[in-house]
Design a protein around this motif. Structure first.
Motif, PDB file in Angstrom:
ATOM      1  N   LYS A 128       0.840  -1.190   0.000  1.00 29.84           N
ATOM      2  CA  LYS A 128       0.000   0.000   0.000  1.00 29.84           C
ATOM      3  C   LYS A 128       0.880   1.248   0.000  1.00 29.84           C
ATOM      4  N   ASN A 129       0.674   2.106  -0.987  1.00 30.05           N
ATOM      5  CA  ASN A 129       1.463   3.332  -1.063  1.00 30.05           C
ATOM      6  C   ASN A 129       0.681   4.413  -1.799  1.00 30.05           C
ATOM      7  N   PRO A 130       0.464   5.583  -1.204  1.00 24.71           N
ATOM      8  CA  PRO A 130       0.805   5.899   0.174  1.00 24.71           C
ATOM      9  C   PRO A 130      -0.205   5.264   1.123  1.00 24.71           C
ATOM     10  N   SER A 131       0.228   5.059   2.352  1.00 28.37           N
ATOM     11  CA  SER A 131      -0.701   4.500   3.330  1.00 28.37           C
ATOM     12  C   SER A 131      -1.153   5.551   4.324  1.00 28.37           C
ATOM     13  N   ALA A 132      -0.411   6.650   4.416  1.00 33.84           N
ATOM     14  CA  ALA A 132      -0.780   7.710   5.363  1.00 33.84           C
ATOM     15  C   ALA A 132       0.051   8.956   5.074  1.00 33.84           C
ATOM     16  N   LEU A 133      -0.466  10.088   5.529  1.00 32.54           N
ATOM     17  CA  LEU A 133       0.285  11.349   5.475  1.00 32.54           C
ATOM     18  C   LEU A 133       0.871  11.578   6.860  1.00 32.54           C
ATOM     19  N   PRO A 169      -5.148  12.770  -0.940  1.00 35.53           N
ATOM     20  CA  PRO A 169      -5.666  11.472  -0.469  1.00 35.53           C
ATOM     21  C   PRO A 169      -6.111  11.517   0.999  1.00 35.53           C
ATOM     22  N   ALA A 170      -5.386  12.282   1.819  1.00 39.90           N
ATOM     23  CA  ALA A 170      -5.774  12.385   3.233  1.00 39.90           C
ATOM     24  C   ALA A 170      -7.027  13.239   3.384  1.00 39.90           C
ATOM     25  N   LEU A 171      -7.085  14.340   2.638  1.00 42.83           N
ATOM     26  CA  LEU A 171      -8.249  15.231   2.732  1.00 42.83           C
ATOM     27  C   LEU A 171      -9.508  14.555   2.192  1.00 42.83           C
ATOM     28  N   GLU A 172      -9.319  13.632   1.258  1.00 43.74           N
ATOM     29  CA  GLU A 172     -10.489  12.927   0.688  1.00 43.74           C
ATOM     30  C   GLU A 172     -10.808  11.649   1.447  1.00 43.74           C
ATOM     31  N   GLN A 210      -9.054   8.952   1.883  1.00 40.33           N
ATOM     32  CA  GLN A 210      -8.540   7.668   1.386  1.00 40.33           C
ATOM     33  C   GLN A 210      -7.459   7.098   2.302  1.00 40.33           C
ATOM     34  N   ILE A 211      -6.673   7.981   2.870  1.00 44.30           N
ATOM     35  CA  ILE A 211      -5.630   7.525   3.812  1.00 44.30           C
ATOM     36  C   ILE A 211      -5.708   8.402   5.064  1.00 44.30           C
ATOM     37  N   PRO A 212      -5.221   7.874   6.195  1.00 43.12           N
ATOM     38  CA  PRO A 212      -5.294   8.678   7.425  1.00 43.12           C
ATOM     39  C   PRO A 212      -4.125   9.650   7.569  1.00 43.12           C
ATOM     40  N   LEU A 213      -4.297  10.585   8.474  1.00 42.86           N
ATOM     41  CA  LEU A 213      -3.181  11.369   8.970  1.00 42.86           C
ATOM     42  C   LEU A 213      -2.493  10.506  10.017  1.00 42.86           C
ATOM     43  N   LYS A 214      -1.174  10.493   9.959  1.00 45.87           N
ATOM     44  CA  LYS A 214      -0.388   9.664  10.887  1.00 45.87           C
ATOM     45  C   LYS A 214       0.420  10.656  11.700  1.00 45.87           C
ATOM     46  N   ILE A 215      -0.077  10.997  12.888  1.00 49.96           N
ATOM     47  CA  ILE A 215       0.472  12.164  13.596  1.00 49.96           C
ATOM     48  C   ILE A 215       1.281  11.757  14.820  1.00 49.96           C
ATOM     49  N   HIS A 216       2.572  12.109  14.759  1.00 50.32           N
ATOM     50  CA  HIS A 216       3.480  11.897  15.896  1.00 50.32           C
ATOM     51  C   HIS A 216       3.099  12.871  17.000  1.00 50.32           C
ATOM     52  N   LEU A 246      -7.534   9.372  11.371  1.00 50.89           N
ATOM     53  CA  LEU A 246      -6.386   9.737  12.192  1.00 50.89           C
ATOM     54  C   LEU A 246      -5.790   8.515  12.890  1.00 50.89           C
ATOM     55  N   THR A 247      -4.462   8.381  12.806  1.00 52.06           N
ATOM     56  CA  THR A 247      -3.765   7.468  13.709  1.00 52.06           C
ATOM     57  C   THR A 247      -2.797   8.312  14.522  1.00 52.06           C
ATOM     58  N   ILE A 248      -2.813   8.069  15.828  1.00 49.69           N
ATOM     59  CA  ILE A 248      -1.927   8.816  16.722  1.00 49.69           C
ATOM     60  C   ILE A 248      -0.714   7.958  17.014  1.00 49.69           C
ATOM     61  N   GLU A 249       0.460   8.495  16.744  1.00 51.17           N
ATOM     62  CA  GLU A 249       1.712   7.729  16.830  1.00 51.17           C
ATOM     63  C   GLU A 249       2.461   8.083  18.119  1.00 51.17           C
ATOM     64  N   HIS A 250       2.987   7.095  18.747  1.00 55.43           N
ATOM     65  CA  HIS A 250       3.770   7.180  20.009  1.00 55.43           C
ATOM     66  C   HIS A 250       2.838   7.305  21.217  1.00 55.43           C
ATOM     67  N   ALA A 251       2.108   8.418  21.301  1.00 56.82           N
ATOM     68  CA  ALA A 251       0.998   8.554  22.264  1.00 56.82           C
ATOM     69  C   ALA A 251       1.386   8.403  23.733  1.00 56.82           C
ATOM     70  N   TRP A 252       2.647   8.717  24.067  1.00 54.03           N
ATOM     71  CA  TRP A 252       3.022   8.657  25.480  1.00 54.03           C
ATOM     72  C   TRP A 252       2.109   9.556  26.311  1.00 54.03           C
TER      73      TRP A 252
END
Lengths: 378, 386
Positions: free
Chosen positions: B139-144, B209-212, B214-220, B240-246
């Motif tokens: 899958k490419n791209p899979s996220a922004l 793709p993220a705005l439409e 199709q793929i999620p935002l991948k936010i550190h 949205l996927t939240i990355e690290h999330a400490w």
């Protein structure tokens, strides 16, 4: 006084005894079965495993100043050699406490200057509990710590200063040792903290602990240690398996580098089995990244060896009694033995066998520093 | 390939059962008892546990050479807004660390740009074995990929450039999204009305793709930066996927309500103040109990790939059940990455990506990885020990 009752005690020589540990003034007074001590605080460890506290051999945690990351206290690189510096002046008990190392079974650690300088300063072994270096102290000075690494070359190359090559590092190390030797022979010598620290190394009172990665690093350091007849601890040694005979012959002790950090083990193709086989001839223990590590990493390094087929009891030794031997503090910590510091970690289950094993109670120098809700008490 | 007589934990929620797995043309063709062997390669898995190959939702494999700094190819820190750069173009599958991924039981990984920029670039998902990253990619791209907090501040602050602060980061983000969304609307309008579209903009194009959706935002993000991430995703109706999330434990309600997937970790880092607080796998237990789709990540090669499974073990120590912990490195990340139709569980029709262990790996520390199989080919066999 404190009395730990009916625990599965992991004693020296891999003996396991269901019994009691009596603690007085921070030290282990007596080990046995059916002990009693009127007035003592009693911990019921029935069905639980009691291990000697784990030891993190070399770390800069406590010196890093995490509140102000850009100006940490661990890495003095104003010059390449300043063996006289001492970690005791930078050790911050609050920063150590923040790590909650007791949740990872860790009760003491070797606090060392970081990796930027060739001769970085003196390191000590400290407990994970206490506000000041004095309160935390297990053994104030266990080694002079140095680095024979590309980090050092990079640091000084950026300043357009020596050493920027391995030749430069070797020459500078020899010069320091030679000058310290000359200073030692002077009759009316002037105070010099760097030479005074190196005097302890040159008289074999303490070893030189050098961070090394490659075969070339290891060979250079061993050659120089031989020339000056030093005791040596090698830390990291990712390519050590390629010069195993050389290391064994040199008599150096070995601290394995972190098996996960930045993929170094994979990058260098480290043969961990080969390094561990040196245990027959010399002191070997496991270690973690000498920079910052969390409460989990030491046990992860141990668990990886269990995954690779090592016996839990052998792996336990590699992070307790053998670590204490490498650092020269096995008369103080590292075993459940009468007269040693009462550094004990009581687990529900054995963390080298079951992932669900967790710390019930951690005792540092006879003081309960952590107790799980509903943990050992009666 | 026919895997015979394994204890199968398929991660569909079913209890472990004993059976065979038949893989044909790379896909699982059948799972059952006493499947007939024809001319396939037969692997006797008696006494072994069969699990779906592990999925790592956040890595920089092939793009961060931690020893030789010339190989740092996933942080284009010359401009805080680089949605147009693609991790796949900076990824070298011959990298030694990448080569070691199958030995950690990981068969699928998301490879993402680093966090030096506010908008960092495009992430992608690939299988862990091969010499041609394009052939390995599923899958490419899979996220922004986007980053908040210390990393972009650290990259631009010392240069005296915006963003130097969290306020600056939010401003860069909101402004760029507003413009990209305007671009999207103008482009859409032009298409409907047959008029001249806006001038091609590589950055805004890369954000479509993220705005439409199709793929999620991948936010550190860590600590309260999570709320900034949620606000942005909500405003632009992005996944949205939240990355690290400490420190997620302090924001359980907001996270659960946002519908975001959480890709948590890694732990095993020193604790400091602010952003360096709260890396503790107790958080994944609390998120899982709230019904959040939570995964554990390695962030390899900063830590080596093996910490994926080891952290699942650590989650068990924090009170997660061994089965739930395995979900966090299989089906949960497959869902978060949008590739669960292919990987993450052992079901007929899915890819034949299987790992075989000597014991249940999130229960017994001594459980050893014996084989890693990708699309029906054995790509890792444990070496014999002397």
């Amino acid at each position: 006084m404190m009395l730990i009752k009916n625990g599965n005690l992991h004693l020296p020589d891999q003996q396991v005894l269901t019994g009691d540990v009596l603690i007085q003034n921070g030290k282990i007074l007596q080990i046995g079965t059916g002990l009693s001590a009127p007035g003592a605080e009693i911990l019921d460890a029935q069905g639980k495993d009691v291990f000697p506290g784990f030891i993190l051999p070399v770390t800069s945690v406590g010196l890093t100043d995490y509140a102000n990351l850009r100006q940490g206290d661990s890495n003095e690189t104003s010059s390449p050699c300043h063996p006289g510096l001492h970690v005791r002046y930078a050790l911050d008990g609050r920063e150590v406490a923040l790590q909650r190392y007791w949740l990872g079974g860790i009760t003491s650690f070797g606090a060392a200057p970081a990796d930027g300088a060739l001769l970085a300063g003196q390191m000590g072994v400290y407990h994970v509990d206490g506000a000041t270096a004095g309160q935390m102290c297990v053994c104030d000075t266990v080694a002079v710590k140095g680095n024979f690494l590309s980090d050092v070359k990079a640091t000084f190359k950026a300043k357009d200063a020596a050493p920027m090559t391995r030749m430069g590092m070797a020459s500078l190390l020899r010069k320091q040792l030679r000058e310290a030797k000359e200073w030692m022979q002077q009759e009316n010598r002037e105070d010099n903290e760097d030479f005074a620290a190196l005097e302890k190394v040159l008289t074999k009172e303490i070893p030189l602990l050098m961070n090394v990665h490659t075969v070339a690093d290891i060979a250079d350091v061993i050659a120089i240690a031989k020339e000056f007849d030093l005791r040596l601890i090698l830390n990291g040694v990712y390519e050590g398996h390629l010069v195993k005979e050389l290391i064994v012959e040199s008599g150096a002790s070995v601290i394995l580098g972190d098996q996960f950090d930045a993929g170094a083990r994979i990058w260098y193709g480290t043969d961990v089995d080969s390094l561990l086989s040196m245990q027959q001839q010399t002191n070997v223990c496991i270690g973690c990244s000498s920079g910052g590590v969390g409460k989990e990493n030491l046990l992860w390094n141990a668990c990886r060896l269990v995954q690779e087929g090592y016996q839990p009891a052998d792996v336990l030794d590699l992070m307790t009694v053998k670590t204490a031997k490498v650092l020269g503090v096995d008369h103080l910590i590292g075993s459940i033995r009468e007269g040693l510091f009462a550094d004990l970690v009581i687990y529900q289950g054995n963390p080298l066998e079951s992932w669900s094993a967790c710390v019930d109670t951690t005792v540092v120098a006879g003081k309960i520093v952590y107790r799980k809700e509903g943990g050992a008490v009666c | 390939m026919l895997i015979r007589n394994a204890t199968i934990l398929d991660m569909t929620g079913a209890a472990p059962y004993t059976g065979d797995i038949l893989i044909r043309d790379g896909k699982i063709a059948a799972i059952g008892c006493d499947l007939p062997a024809q001319d396939q390669q037969v692997l006797d898995a008696s006494g072994l546990w069969a699990l779906p190959g592990f999925v790592d939702a956040h890595t920089h494999q092939g793009g961060f050479d931690m020893i030789d700094q010339n190989g740092m190819d996933l942080n284009e820190m010359t401009d805080p807004v680089t949605p147009q750069v693609c991790a796949i173009d900076g990824c070298n599958p011959l990298d030694k660390n990448f080569r070691s991924v199958p030995a950690a039981g990981v068969t699928t990984l998301c490879i993402t740009p680093g966090s030096g920029n506010v908008i960092c670039g495009q992430a992608f998902v690939a299988k862990s074995v091969g010499n041609d990253i394009h052939k390995m990619t599923i899958k490419n791209p899979s996220a922004l990929k986007i980053a908040l907090g210390m990393n972009p501040k650290g990259a631009y602050g010392p240069k005296g450039r915006k963003p130097m602060t969290r306020m600056g980061i939010a401003s860069v983000l909101m402004e760029t999204f507003a413009k990209a969304d305007q671009y999207r609307k103008e482009k859409q309008k032009a298409q409907l009305e047959g008029t001249q579209p806006p001038k091609y903009d590589e950055k805004y194009e890369a954000m479509l793709p993220a705005l439409e959706g199709q793929i999620p935002l991948k936010i550190h993000c860590e600590q309260f930066d999570m709320l900034t991430a949620i606000e942005l995703a909500k405003k632009y109706h992005c996944r949205l996927t939240i990355e690290h999330a400490w420190l997620a434990k302090e924001f359980l309600e907001e996270l659960s309500e946002s519908g975001a997937d959480i890709n948590y970790g890694p732990v095993g880092v020193p604790t400091g103040y602010g952003e360096l607080t709260g890396a503790d796998l107790i958080d994944v237990k609390l998120l899982d109990e709230r019904g959040v789709n939570v995964s554990i990540i390695s962030d390899s090669p900063i830590l080596s790939e093996e910490v994926l499974l080891i952290q699942a073990g650590e989650a068990v120590r924090c009170g997660v059940s061994p089965e739930r912990a395995l979900r966090m490195i299989t089906i949960n990340p497959a869902k978060a990455l949008g590739v669960s139709e292919r990987v993450g569980s052992l079901e007929v029709g899915k890819d034949g990506d299987v790992v075989l262990f000597s014991a249940m790996p999130t229960r017994d520390v001594a459980a050893k990885l014996c084989y890693t199989i990708i699309e029906g080919s054995v790509v890792y066999t444990a070496p014999e020990r002397s």
